[in-house]
Write an enzyme that holds these catalytic residues in place. Structure first.
Site, PDB file in Angstrom:
ATOM      1  N   ILE A 250       0.998  -5.863   3.463  1.00  0.00           N
ATOM      2  CA  ILE A 250       1.230  -5.991   4.909  1.00  0.00           C
ATOM      3  C   ILE A 250      -0.029  -6.431   5.642  1.00  0.00           C
ATOM      4  CG2 ILE A 250       0.793  -3.573   5.583  1.00  0.00           C
ATOM      5  CD1 ILE A 250       3.513  -5.999   6.913  1.00  0.00           C
TER       6      ILE A 250
ATOM      7  N   SER B 234     -12.000  -2.341   1.512  1.00  0.00           N
ATOM      8  CA  SER B 234     -11.040  -2.570   0.439  1.00  0.00           C
ATOM      9  C   SER B 234     -11.734  -2.323  -0.890  1.00  0.00           C
ATOM     10  CB  SER B 234     -10.530  -4.017   0.491  1.00  0.00           C
ATOM     11  OG  SER B 234      -9.879  -4.343  -0.713  1.00  0.00           O
TER      12      SER B 234
ATOM     13  N   LYS C 271       3.135   2.072   9.689  1.00  0.00           N
ATOM     14  CA  LYS C 271       4.235   3.019   9.525  1.00  0.00           C
ATOM     15  C   LYS C 271       4.400   3.341   8.046  1.00  0.00           C
ATOM     16  CE  LYS C 271       7.364   1.616   7.487  1.00  0.00           C
ATOM     17  NZ  LYS C 271       7.742   0.945   6.192  1.00  0.00           N
TER      18      LYS C 271
ATOM     19  N   ASP D   3      11.015   4.292   2.888  1.00  0.00           N
ATOM     20  CA  ASP D   3       9.943   3.396   3.352  1.00  0.00           C
ATOM     21  C   ASP D   3      10.552   2.268   4.199  1.00  0.00           C
ATOM     22  OD1 ASP D   3       7.017   2.395   3.210  1.00  0.00           O
ATOM     23  OD2 ASP D   3       8.234   0.681   2.615  1.00  0.00           O
TER      24      ASP D   3
HETATM   25  P1  NAP Z   1       0.390  -2.355  -0.813  1.00  0.00           P
HETATM   26  O1  NAP Z   1       0.651  -3.809  -0.946  1.00  0.00           O
HETATM   27  O2  NAP Z   1       0.552  -1.474  -1.987  1.00  0.00           O
HETATM   28  O3  NAP Z   1      -1.058  -2.215  -0.197  1.00  0.00           O
HETATM   29  C1  NAP Z   1      -1.639  -0.997   0.106  1.00  0.00           C
HETATM   30  C2  NAP Z   1      -3.147  -1.155   0.035  1.00  0.00           C
HETATM   31  O4  NAP Z   1      -3.746   0.100   0.374  1.00  0.00           O
HETATM   32  C3  NAP Z   1      -3.643  -1.474  -1.367  1.00  0.00           C
HETATM   33  O5  NAP Z   1      -3.642  -2.847  -1.588  1.00  0.00           O
HETATM   34  C4  NAP Z   1      -5.027  -0.886  -1.334  1.00  0.00           C
HETATM   35  O6  NAP Z   1      -5.880  -1.837  -0.766  1.00  0.00           O
HETATM   36  C5  NAP Z   1      -4.971   0.251  -0.337  1.00  0.00           C
HETATM   37  N1  NAP Z   1      -5.028   1.580  -0.967  1.00  0.00           N
HETATM   38  C6  NAP Z   1      -5.932   2.551  -0.691  1.00  0.00           C
HETATM   39  N2  NAP Z   1      -5.702   3.640  -1.420  1.00  0.00           N
HETATM   40  C7  NAP Z   1      -4.638   3.377  -2.185  1.00  0.00           C
HETATM   41  C8  NAP Z   1      -3.939   4.121  -3.166  1.00  0.00           C
HETATM   42  N3  NAP Z   1      -4.284   5.379  -3.475  1.00  0.00           N
HETATM   43  N4  NAP Z   1      -2.883   3.528  -3.774  1.00  0.00           N
HETATM   44  C9  NAP Z   1      -2.529   2.263  -3.466  1.00  0.00           C
HETATM   45  N5  NAP Z   1      -3.164   1.514  -2.532  1.00  0.00           N
HETATM   46  C10 NAP Z   1      -4.212   2.069  -1.909  1.00  0.00           C
HETATM   47  O7  NAP Z   1       1.325  -1.729   0.339  1.00  0.00           O
HETATM   48  P2  NAP Z   1       1.888  -2.441   1.646  1.00  0.00           P
HETATM   49  O8  NAP Z   1       3.222  -3.014   1.361  1.00  0.00           O
HETATM   50  O9  NAP Z   1       0.867  -3.298   2.261  1.00  0.00           O
HETATM   51  O10 NAP Z   1       2.166  -1.152   2.525  1.00  0.00           O
HETATM   52  C11 NAP Z   1       1.127  -0.408   3.116  1.00  0.00           C
HETATM   53  C12 NAP Z   1       1.707   0.335   4.310  1.00  0.00           C
HETATM   54  O11 NAP Z   1       2.245  -0.628   5.227  1.00  0.00           O
HETATM   55  C13 NAP Z   1       2.878   1.260   3.938  1.00  0.00           C
HETATM   56  O12 NAP Z   1       2.829   2.422   4.703  1.00  0.00           O
HETATM   57  C14 NAP Z   1       4.114   0.437   4.276  1.00  0.00           C
HETATM   58  O13 NAP Z   1       5.224   1.242   4.640  1.00  0.00           O
HETATM   59  C15 NAP Z   1       3.609  -0.354   5.477  1.00  0.00           C
HETATM   60  N6  NAP Z   1       4.337  -1.613   5.690  1.00  0.00           N
HETATM   61  C16 NAP Z   1       4.596  -2.468   4.650  1.00  0.00           C
HETATM   62  C17 NAP Z   1       5.340  -3.619   4.892  1.00  0.00           C
HETATM   63  C18 NAP Z   1       5.638  -4.636   3.805  1.00  0.00           C
HETATM   64  O14 NAP Z   1       6.390  -5.581   4.072  1.00  0.00           O
HETATM   65  N7  NAP Z   1       5.082  -4.527   2.625  1.00  0.00           N
HETATM   66  C19 NAP Z   1       5.822  -3.882   6.171  1.00  0.00           C
HETATM   67  C20 NAP Z   1       5.487  -3.038   7.207  1.00  0.00           C
HETATM   68  C21 NAP Z   1       4.751  -1.906   6.953  1.00  0.00           C
HETATM   69  P3  NAP Z   1      -7.315  -2.175  -1.362  1.00  0.00           P
HETATM   70  O15 NAP Z   1      -7.084  -2.555  -2.804  1.00  0.00           O
HETATM   71  O16 NAP Z   1      -7.701  -3.280  -0.484  1.00  0.00           O
HETATM   72  O17 NAP Z   1      -8.176  -0.957  -1.231  1.00  0.00           O
END
Ligand code: NAP
Length: 306
Positions: free
Chosen positions: A13, A35, A89, A167
C-alpha cells in the site's frame, strides 16, 4: 506550510498509494523512509523508526504502513517524539491499544489520524447524504475477493491480529458505519482454515438500532469477478454502492461521481487535522470486527495453501 513526512513500512500500500499521492501533494513533502528492506530515491533512509525519529531532520509527521500487529510501538514512539501520526487501516490489532494512542496523542498535543480509505471512495459521501433522510428497510453487504490475487505472500494477514478476511471486510464496515445508522451484531459465523489463525470467510447478521437487518458476507475464496457491494433498501428507493464504493446506483440509475481519489482525500484530511490541531480516530469499524470475534461462532474449514 508544507509538512515534512516520513513513511514507515514500504510494502504494497505504501508503494501503490502513499508514495505517489505524497509526491503529488501540495501539503506534504515525503522526506524519509523507515524500511527494513528498501530505500526510496530522494528520501533519507533508515532501517527503523527509532533511527528515523532520532535523526537531525526528523519530519513533523509519520505515516505508518506496516501490518497492524506491529503498529502500536511505532505509533507510540512517534507521538511521544511530538510527531503527527497517520495510521493505515485497521488502526491497530486491538481496540485498547488504539484507545491508548488517542490519549498519548492528546498528552503530546499532536494529531492522530486513523484512516479509513474506503470512506473516501467517490460514491460514499453521496450515498450517506441520500440515505440520511430515509428509513432503512434492509441492507446486504457482499465483500468477496480472491486472497491469492490481492495478498500474495502476506504471512501477517493469516496470523493472530492480522484479521484474515476482516482485513478487506473492515473496509466494508468502514463504509457501513459511515452511511448507516448505528447497528450491532446479532449472530455470525467465522470460517477458519484448519491451518490458519485468522478467518477466510465471515457471515454476519447485524441489525440497526431500529430493527432493520444487515447481512454481511465476507469471503476470500472468490475467483472470477470480485464483489465489493453494499445494497440498501429504504422506505423510498434502493441504493447500490459497488466496486468498493466507487460506483453508485440509485433506483437503477448510475450517479455521476467525482473521480477516484481515496488517498488524496485521506491526505487532505490529515493535513486539515494537523493544521487545526485535532485528531480523528473512529474505532467503530474495528469494534464491529472485535464483536464478530466475541459473538460469532467459529467453524473449521479446509486448510488454505498459498
Ligand atoms: P505488505 O505489503 O505486507 O507491507 C507491509 C510492510 O510493513 C512490509 O513491506 C514491511 O516493510 C513492513 N513491516 C514491518 N514490520 C513487519 C512485520 N513484522 N511483518 C511484515 N511486514 C512488516 O502489506 P500492505 O498490503 O502494504 O498492508 C499494510 C497495511 O496497509 C495493512 O494494515 C493493510 O490493511 C493496509 N492496506 C493495504 C491495502 C492493500 O491494497 N494492500 C490497501 C489499504 C490498506 P519494510 O520491508 O519496508 O520494512
Amino acid at each position: 506550510m508544507v509538512i515534512h513526512i516520513g513513511l514507515v513500512g514500504l510494502g504494497k500500500i505504501a508503494q501503490d498509494q502513499h508514495v505517489p499521492v505524497l509526491r503529488d501533494s501540495p501539503d506534504f513533502e515525503l522526506v524519509a523512509i523507515a524500511s527494513r528492506n528498501q530505500s526510496l530515491e530522494g528520501c533519507a533512509h533508515f532501517q527503523t523508526i527509532e533511527q528515523l525519529l532520532a535523526s537531525d531532520d526528523a519530519p513533523a509527521a509519520i505515516a505508518l504502513c506496516q501490518p497492524p500487529q506491529v503498529r502500536f510501538d511505532a505509533a507510540r514512539q512517534a507521538l511521544e517524539a511530538g510527531k503527527h501520526v497517520f495510521l493505515e487501516k485497521p488502526p491497530g490489532a486491538t481496540l485498547s491499544e488504539v484507545e491508548a494512542l488517542k490519549r498519548i496523542a492528546r498528552d503530546n498535543g499532536v494529531t492522530l489520524f486513523a484512516s479509513w480509505h474506503s470512506r473516501y471512495a467517490s460514491g460514499v459521501e453521496a450515498a450517506r447524504l441520500w440515505l440520511q433522510d430515509r428509513t432503512i428497510r434492509r441492507v446486504e453487504i457482499e465483500w468477496k475477493e480472491d486472497v491469492r490475487h490481492w495478498h500474495p505472500g502476506q504471512a501477517w494477514i493469516w496470523e493472530a491480529g492480522g484479521m484474515g478476511v476482516f482485513d478487506p471486510g473492515i473496509n466494508a464496515l468502514s463504509v457501513a458505519t459511515r452511511i448507516l445508522p448505528d447497528f450491532y451484531l446479532q449472530q455470525g459465523t467465522l470460517s477458519f482454515p484448519a491451518n490458519r489463525a485468522a478467518p477466510i470467510a465471515a457471515d454476519l447478521d447485524f441489525v440497526t438500532v431500529d430493527g432493520a437487518p444487515i447481512r454481511a458476507e465476507f469471503d476470500w475464496r472468490q475467483t472470477g469477478p470480485q464483489t465489493w457491494d453494499v445494497r440498501v433498501e429504504t422506505d423510498s428507493g434502493k441504493l447500490v454502492l459497488s466496486k468498493g464504493g466507487s460506483e453508485l446506483m440509485i433506483d437503477g440509475a448510475a450517479q455521476t461521481l467525482p473521480p477516484e481519489a481515496e488517498y488524496h482525500g485521506l491526505y487532505d484530511r490529515f493535513a486539515a487535522l494537523v493544521q487545526a490541531g485535532e485528531s480523528d480516530v473512529d474505532l467503530s469499524p474495528l469494534r464491529h470486527v472485535a464483536d464478530a470475534y466475541l459473538r460469532g461462532q467459529r467453524r473449521e474449514v479446509e486448510a488454505f495453501e498459498d
